[in-house]
Design an enzyme around this catalytic site. Structure first.
Site, PDB file in Angstrom:
ATOM      1  CB  CYS A   1       7.567  62.071  32.752  1.00 20.34           C
ATOM      2  SG  CYS A   1       6.713  60.671  33.442  1.00 20.34           S
TER       3      CYS A   1
ATOM      4  CE  LYS B   1      10.080  58.752  28.704  1.00 20.50           C
ATOM      5  NZ  LYS B   1       8.822  58.208  29.060  1.00 20.50           N
TER       6      LYS B   1
HETATM    7  N1  SAJ Z   1       1.332  70.652  30.381  1.00 20.53           N
HETATM    8  C1  SAJ Z   1       1.055  71.983  30.101  1.00 20.53           C
HETATM    9  N2  SAJ Z   1       0.698  72.321  28.824  1.00 20.53           N
HETATM   10  C2  SAJ Z   1       0.586  71.390  27.841  1.00 20.53           C
HETATM   11  C3  SAJ Z   1       0.867  70.050  28.130  1.00 20.53           C
HETATM   12  C4  SAJ Z   1       1.237  69.710  29.412  1.00 20.53           C
HETATM   13  O1  SAJ Z   1       1.139  72.859  30.964  1.00 20.53           O
HETATM   14  O2  SAJ Z   1       0.252  71.783  26.707  1.00 20.53           O
HETATM   15  C5  SAJ Z   1       1.755  70.279  31.734  1.00 20.53           C
HETATM   16  C6  SAJ Z   1       0.746  69.401  32.459  1.00 20.53           C
HETATM   17  O3  SAJ Z   1      -0.229  70.159  33.097  1.00 20.53           O
HETATM   18  C7  SAJ Z   1       1.655  68.658  33.422  1.00 20.53           C
HETATM   19  C8  SAJ Z   1       2.947  68.497  32.639  1.00 20.53           C
HETATM   20  O4  SAJ Z   1       2.904  69.471  31.615  1.00 20.53           O
HETATM   21  O5  SAJ Z   1       1.914  69.418  34.581  1.00 20.53           O
HETATM   22  C9  SAJ Z   1       3.151  67.116  32.033  1.00 20.53           C
HETATM   23  O6  SAJ Z   1       1.931  66.594  31.580  1.00 20.53           O
HETATM   24  P1  SAJ Z   1       1.787  65.768  30.200  1.00 20.53           P
HETATM   25  O7  SAJ Z   1       0.374  65.351  30.066  1.00 20.53           O
HETATM   26  O8  SAJ Z   1       2.353  66.573  29.089  1.00 20.53           O
HETATM   27  O9  SAJ Z   1       2.770  64.548  30.384  1.00 20.53           O
HETATM   28  P2  SAJ Z   1       2.974  63.395  31.502  1.00 20.53           P
HETATM   29  O10 SAJ Z   1       4.143  63.805  32.359  1.00 20.53           O
HETATM   30  O11 SAJ Z   1       1.708  63.043  32.183  1.00 20.53           O
HETATM   31  O12 SAJ Z   1       3.412  62.173  30.556  1.00 20.53           O
HETATM   32  C10 SAJ Z   1       4.528  62.347  29.677  1.00 20.53           C
HETATM   33  C11 SAJ Z   1       4.123  61.862  28.278  1.00 20.53           C
HETATM   34  N3  SAJ Z   1       5.114  62.299  27.289  1.00 20.53           N
HETATM   35  C12 SAJ Z   1       4.749  62.917  26.161  1.00 20.53           C
HETATM   36  O13 SAJ Z   1       3.611  63.206  25.887  1.00 20.53           O
HETATM   37  C13 SAJ Z   1       5.862  63.265  25.230  1.00 20.53           C
HETATM   38  C14 SAJ Z   1       4.004  60.338  28.291  1.00 20.53           C
HETATM   39  O14 SAJ Z   1       3.774  59.858  26.977  1.00 20.53           O
HETATM   40  C15 SAJ Z   1       5.288  59.712  28.862  1.00 20.53           C
HETATM   41  O15 SAJ Z   1       5.186  58.296  28.908  1.00 20.53           O
HETATM   42  C16 SAJ Z   1       5.449  60.224  30.279  1.00 20.53           C
HETATM   43  O16 SAJ Z   1       5.633  61.631  30.197  1.00 20.53           O
HETATM   44  C17 SAJ Z   1       6.662  59.558  30.908  1.00 20.53           C
HETATM   45  O17 SAJ Z   1       6.465  58.629  31.724  1.00 20.53           O
HETATM   46  O18 SAJ Z   1       7.794  59.907  30.542  1.00 20.53           O
END
Ligand code: SAJ
Length: 429
Positions: free
Chosen positions: A267, A213
């Site tokens: 997360c 995870k």
């Molecule tokens: N972000 C970027 N660029 C990207 C991707 C994300 O700047 O290319 C930023 C987003 O804007 C945000 C942050 O990263 O601020 C996180 O967003 P996210 O959509 O990547 O992830 P979370 O935090 O909403 O959810 C993540 C997910 N993990 C993965 O995709 C590996 C989700 O599957 C997990 O269940 C969740 O964390 C968790 O609860 O751990």
């Protein structure tokens, strides 16, 4: 004592601890599939809200699922646990200011179920935790009940992996990783999930599952840091980072992520620190990526201020204060840090977000008030609602017409046609 064997885990009663973004959908899903479920939250206001038919969080499809589960009588909500066949712990694990895992909620939830444990019970930890937590923290706490893990009590870690904004879909379709303290613990937990999800359930040990995870979220954090570094490099050398990403991603083994104003949420901005905590001298890359992403709000604020050529301190309109688009969640949102950084540089900040009613970063305004006499619009969260904005209606409200899009999200041609000067993060035009 002969442990009770779940020949029919499909009928198991379940007690879910924590009714947040993970616990509430999980409890409702199990109830919708015929399990008798007790959802527990220590916050009486949250429980009362649910009992009165309201949701404490906004997530597509969740209202219908929760209403159905409560209406069927299979889901009840309460502030204290009760006896059940299976206990699922889904409580927050925030990081301390020193970037260590705060396991107080996990510990409290585990201790709360001990008086209700019966022979044959299965306990599953879904909260994200540092490697070794299930074995070193939960096992001794549960064995204080006088039972032995693997003999008459079963314990496994099954990390939640759903994406906010897509929780209900991913809860059902995602694969799960189950790490039992013993093989029999894993099999018991596998049976409970396999009954309600369509994804595969893969078995391993608890510490491996915990690390899986953490590595998933760290993989994303490190890759976002790389994309953010590309944006900064592009600003410096005068190229378009978004074009680089689009072209590089035609390579079959490259998947560059998206730059942005920073990484937020409860997360990805937190979990990598749990790996650093476990092995500080072996996780240099993880730490640097975290620090690079944490520096993006300051970089965005500074880039905007350097670009805006206005006499005197500007007023800036923030569009979107959630940690990403399409959610109502402002936890660890980069927007808060962007606002502070702008204020430190002398700007006045007015924020608008159609998804949010309260924000720790400051007051929120309707769109017109937020744009009135403003010098720049700064797009931070890519809510689909912002694609419907009419720049020609916003233009007359503004004192000066400047747009800075940090997500490469808006149709900038429309904004240009309405008279806006446009800047995008990581792009020279
Ligand atoms: N972000 C970027 N660029 C990207 C991707 C994300 O700047 O290319 C930023 C987003 O804007 C945000 C942050 O990263 O601020 C996180 O967003 P996210 O959509 O990547 O992830 P979370 O935090 O909403 O959810 C993540 C997910 N993990 C993965 O995709 C590996 C989700 O599957 C997990 O269940 C969740 O964390 C968790 O609860 O751990």
């Amino acid at each position: 004592m002969q442990a009770r064997c779940y020949t029919s885990l499909t009928m198991a009663s379940i007690c879910v601890l924590g009714l947040g973004y993970i616990g509430l959908p999980t409890a409702s899903l199990f109830a919708s599939r015929g399990h008798r479920v007790r959802g527990v939250d220590i916050d009486p206001a949250r429980v009362a809200l649910l009992q009165n038919g309201h949701l404490p969080i906004d997530e597509p499809g969740l209202h219908v699922l929760v209403q159905g589960a409560l209406g069927s009588g299979l889901l009840e909500v309460a502030t204290t646990p009760d006896e059940a066949d299976v206990f699922i712990i889904a409580v927050p694990t925030p990081a301390t200011p020193q970037h260590h895992a705060d396991l107080s909620h996990v510990k409290a939830a585990t201790e709360a179920i001990v008086p209700f444990l019966r022979s044959g019970n299965l306990v599953i930890l879904e909260s994200t935790v540092p490697p070794g937590t299930t074995r070193d923290l939960l096992k001794p706490l549960l064995e204080a009940s006088g039972r032995r893990i693997g003999e008459d009590l079963f314990l496994a870690h099954c990390p939640e992996r759903v994406l906010p904004g897509r929780i209900l879909t991913e809860l059902i379709t995602n694969d799960r990783v189950v790490g039992g303290l013993t093989p029999r613990c894993s099999e018991q937990a596998q049976a409970i999930y396999q009954g309600v999800i369509e994804g595969e359930v893969y078995l391993t040990d608890a510490t491996t599952a915990e690390t899986v995870k953490l590595m998933e979220n760290t993989y994303r954090d490190v890759n976002v840091a790389l994309a953010n570094e590309l944006a900064r490099l592009s600003d410096r050398v005068g190229i378009d980072a978004w074009e680089v990403i689009q072209l590089a991603n035609h390579h079959p083994r490259v998947h560059l992520h998206q730059p942005g104003p920073g990484v937020g949420g409860h997360c990805i901005s937190v979990d990598p620190w749990f790996l650093v905590e476990a092995a500080p001298h072996e996780t240099h890359l993880v730490r640097v990526a975290r620090e690079r992403n944490d520096d993006m709000p300051r970089y965005v604020a500074h880039s905007l201020m350097a670009w805006l050529k206005v006499p005197g301190p500007p007023t800036v309109t923030l569009l979107g204060v959630t940690y990403k688009g399409n959610v109502d969640d402002t936890r660890e949102s980069p927007a808060t840090h962007v606002a502070h950084a702008l204020q430190e540089e002398g700007a006045t900040v007015k924020a608008h977000d159609p998804r949010v009613t309260h924000w720790d970063g400051g007051p929120l305004f309707d769109l017109e008030t937020a744009c009135r006499d403003s010098d720049a619009v700064l797009l931070l969260a890519d809510h689909p609602e912002f694609l419907q904005l009419a720049p020609d209606l916003i233009a007359p409200m503004m004192r000066r017409k400047n747009l800075f899009d940090t997500r490469h999200f808006l149709n900038v041609e429309l904004w240009r046609q309405a008279g806006f000067e446009v800047k995008r993060l990581g792009a020279h035009r």
